[in-house]
Design a protein around this motif. Structure first.
Motif, PDB file in Angstrom:
ATOM      1  N   UNK A   1      10.243  -4.980   8.708  1.00 12.93           N
ATOM      2  CA  UNK A   1      11.281  -4.530   9.630  1.00 12.93           C
ATOM      3  C   UNK A   1      11.905  -3.246   9.090  1.00 12.93           C
ATOM      4  N   UNK A   2      12.374  -2.421  10.013  1.00 12.18           N
ATOM      5  CA  UNK A   2      13.138  -1.233   9.643  1.00 12.18           C
ATOM      6  C   UNK A   2      14.618  -1.565   9.757  1.00 12.18           C
ATOM      7  N   UNK A   3      15.346  -1.280   8.703  1.00 11.04           N
ATOM      8  CA  UNK A   3      16.788  -1.520   8.651  1.00 11.04           C
ATOM      9  C   UNK A   3      17.491  -0.168   8.509  1.00 11.04           C
ATOM     10  N   UNK A   4      18.520   0.050   9.327  1.00 12.35           N
ATOM     11  CA  UNK A   4      19.270   1.305   9.279  1.00 12.35           C
ATOM     12  C   UNK A   4      20.767   1.021   9.197  1.00 12.35           C
ATOM     13  N   UNK A   5      21.468   1.917   8.548  1.00 15.94           N
ATOM     14  CA  UNK A   5      22.919   1.820   8.485  1.00 15.94           C
ATOM     15  C   UNK A   5      23.507   2.284   9.811  1.00 15.94           C
ATOM     16  N   UNK A   6      24.648   1.668  10.218  1.00 11.84           N
ATOM     17  CA  UNK A   6      25.254   1.950  11.510  1.00 11.84           C
ATOM     18  C   UNK A   6      26.612   2.629  11.350  1.00 11.84           C
ATOM     19  N   UNK A   7      26.976   3.421  12.369  1.00 15.10           N
ATOM     20  CA  UNK A   7      28.339   3.932  12.416  1.00 15.10           C
ATOM     21  C   UNK A   7      29.226   2.883  13.092  1.00 15.10           C
ATOM     22  N   UNK A   8      30.468   3.228  13.367  1.00 17.18           N
ATOM     23  CA  UNK A   8      31.407   2.253  13.915  1.00 17.18           C
ATOM     24  C   UNK A   8      30.999   1.752  15.299  1.00 17.18           C
ATOM     25  N   UNK A   9      30.235   2.563  16.023  1.00 17.73           N
ATOM     26  CA  UNK A   9      29.780   2.157  17.361  1.00 17.73           C
ATOM     27  C   UNK A   9      28.385   1.546  17.346  1.00 17.73           C
ATOM     28  N   UNK A  10      27.865   1.262  16.163  1.00 19.30           N
ATOM     29  CA  UNK A  10      26.559   0.644  15.974  1.00 19.30           C
ATOM     30  C   UNK A  10      25.412   1.614  16.271  1.00 19.30           C
ATOM     31  N   UNK A  11      25.648   2.920  16.150  1.00 20.92           N
ATOM     32  CA  UNK A  11      24.547   3.881  16.268  1.00 20.92           C
ATOM     33  C   UNK A  11      23.925   4.070  14.887  1.00 20.92           C
ATOM     34  N   UNK A  12      22.594   4.094  14.793  1.00 26.57           N
ATOM     35  CA  UNK A  12      21.945   4.293  13.496  1.00 26.57           C
ATOM     36  C   UNK A  12      22.273   5.665  12.919  1.00 26.57           C
ATOM     37  N   UNK A  13      22.540   5.699  11.618  1.00 22.58           N
ATOM     38  CA  UNK A  13      22.826   6.960  10.935  1.00 22.58           C
ATOM     39  C   UNK A  13      21.513   7.600  10.490  1.00 22.58           C
TER      40      UNK A  13
END
Length: 528
Positions: free
Chosen positions: A281-293
């Motif tokens: 799986x690909x895991x990405x960090x999110x901003x406050x609105x859950x958009x991938x950084x």
């Protein structure tokens, strides 16, 4: 009142001449069980209908008998509470005060006579009699079904909830299961979804699932939580009033730490990869609105993924009756209930997840409180002192449920995970691109219009899997289901209902045909 039940406790069917029971309870999870045994203990004649073969609902699942599990309680919290309820259920059934009908799927609840008022009042009038229509499994193993009708003076709905799923590329691969599904596999089948299972999504259920999988011998490379747990600190009152919830979370955290499980908050699984089954799986960090950084993506090898973003109350029976709803802090529709668990329809009560997601302890308190309220409505008695204790417990736990909903509310930016080829509606194979086209080019402004243009939500699950995602892509809040049937019903059962006549005759050829009606939703949703 005694009966001669069949293998499932199924009566051969009721008629208008059969005396109604005092209370019919739909659902034998924690809330329904607590309500049924309490009401029967107070002298009411109670009928408990449940789709499952054994009581306990989704929470207190039982291993299959053939597995010969030596300690099923090891997979549950507070199993002693359920064991006590089950003993009381058997005792009440033996006295004839309580009739338990397992394997009964209630598909509609109707008043025998229309009620004039739908507004709540200090002591609302009751409907004359309710008729609960169910499809009963015959237990033959050949898929046999028979119609059953139960008549009742009052009704309590304890229908529970189902998982909320947010799609992402690869979520249809074999090996990708719901977080609750992974827990069910372990509790019911004593099996793991895979050797290396990533647990992802949002909500406290993730910690419980990951801890259970790790304790059962599975490897959990990571728990991927889209929200941030420090956000709970913004609601100190709800936390301080519920120290048991903090202790439960700490216990799960200790289990994860002991098994070396990584906890990644403000992260999400944005893609699953594999051919025959999920391999990573690909895991990405999110901003406050859950958009991938950008630049935060990492790949985690695994052979299973358990994912879920909380629970959605199952309201079809209640909304078909006209029960009013409101929204919780995460935008989810729930039933509008008063201080005694009454809905806005006289004669109908509800308890458990239908009033908001809060866990088994809350469901138990609400079920017992609702039973006292039903007794008061039928016999004019005063509520016992214990009702005040239950109200306090309910309010305390409900406040924590609201805090939980606020912390784990899906951010609007999660749709950035989706490429246009990602299937949002799995049943009808409707991709995100078609939904975006319906909104951007065809002018759809709500989920129903998107559904009519794309068929999203018209498949086997009737939108239970894709409904929240479709509503979000349409720019709307998820709407409560309003449908006349809450599960598949053989057409012969419908034809046998009182008042069901032969099909209308077609007009003669000399008359002009009637204008074509507008398209409508399919009437029969599927079981989840």
């Amino acid at each position: 009142m005694t009966t001669s039940p069949s293998e499932h406790g199924t009566p051969p069917g009721s008629t208008r001449d059969d005396p109604p029971c005092d209370l019919a309870v739909v659902g034998a999870g924690p809330a329904g069980l607590a309500a049924a045994v309490t009401a029967a203990g107070l002298g009411l004649n109670v009928t408990l209908l449940d789709a499952g073969e054994r009581p306990g609902g989704q929470y207190y699942r039982h291993p299959a008998p053939g597995l010969r599990a030596a300690r099923p309680q090891a997979l549950h919290h507070h199993w002693h509470v359920f064991a006590r309820l089950e003993r009381r259920l058997r005792a009440r059934t033996a006295t004839g005060r309580l009739r338990h009908l397992p394997g009964h799927h209630v598909w509609t609840v109707l008043p025998e006579q229309p009620t004039e008022t739908r507004q709540p009042a200090p002591a609302p009038a009751l409907a004359p009699v309710w008729r609960l229509h169910a499809v009963a499994d015959e237990g033959t193993g050949a898929g046999g079904e028979s119609p059953v009708t139960v008549r009742a003076r009052t009704v309590l709905l304890a229908t529970g909830a189902y998982e909320r799923q947010l799609p992402f590329p690869g979520w249809t691969l074999p090996g990708v299961v719901g977080a609750g599904g992974a827990q069910a596999m372990l509790k019911s089948g004593l099996v793991l979804p895979g050797r290396r299972t990533v647990v992802a999504g949002s909500g406290p259920l993730l910690l419980a699932v990951a801890a259970a999988l790790a304790a059962a011998g599975g490897t959990v490379p990571a728990v991927v939580e889209a929200a941030a747990y420090p956000s709970y600190a913004r609601r100190p009152a709800a936390l301080l009033r519920n120290p048991g919830k903090l202790a439960e979370g700490a216990a799960h955290g200790a289990t994860l730490l002991r098994h070396g499980v990584r906890l990644l908050t403000r992260h999400a699984v944005t893609a699953a990869h594999g051919t025959a089954r999920v391999e990573a799986v690909t895991v990405e960090r999110l901003d406050r609105d859950w958009r991938p950084l950008p630049g935060s993506a990492r790949r985690i090898p695994c052979d299973a993924l358990a994912t879920g973003h909380g629970l959605v109350p199952q309201l079809e029976l209640a909304t078909a009756l006209g029960c009013a709803t409101l929204r919780t802090a995460d935008g989810t529709p729930v039933l509008d209930l008063d201080g005694e668990q009454r809905t806005t329809v006289p004669g109908v009560w509800s308890a458990g997840e239908t009033g908001g997601i809060g866990g088994a302890e809350l469901a138990l308190a609400e079920g017992e409180l609702a039973a006292y309220s039903v007794v008061r409505a039928l016999h004019g008695t005063r509520l016992p002192q214990r009702a005040a204790v239950l109200r306090g417990r309910r309010d305390r736990l409900r406040a924590f449920g609201e805090a939980m909903a606020a912390v784990h509310r899906p951010g609007v930016g999660w749709t950035a995970w989706l490429d246009d080829a990602t299937h949002v509606c799995r049943c009808e194979e409707v991709p995100a691109g078609a939904l975006r086209e319906a909104v951007g080019e065809l002018g759809a402004r709500d989920a129903r219009t998107v559904k009519l243009l794309t068929r999203a939500g018209m498949g086997w699950c009737q939108g239970r899997m894709c409904g929240p995602a479709v509503a979000c892509l349409a720019g709307a809040e998820p709407a409560p289901d309003r449908r006349p049937l809450s599960c598949p019903v053989p057409i012969g059962h419908l034809a046998a209902l009182p008042g069901a006549g032969p099909p209308a005759q077609a007009p003669p050829p000399s008359e002009p045909p009637p204008s074509e009606p507008p398209p409508s939703e399919p009437p029969a949703p599927a079981d989840r």
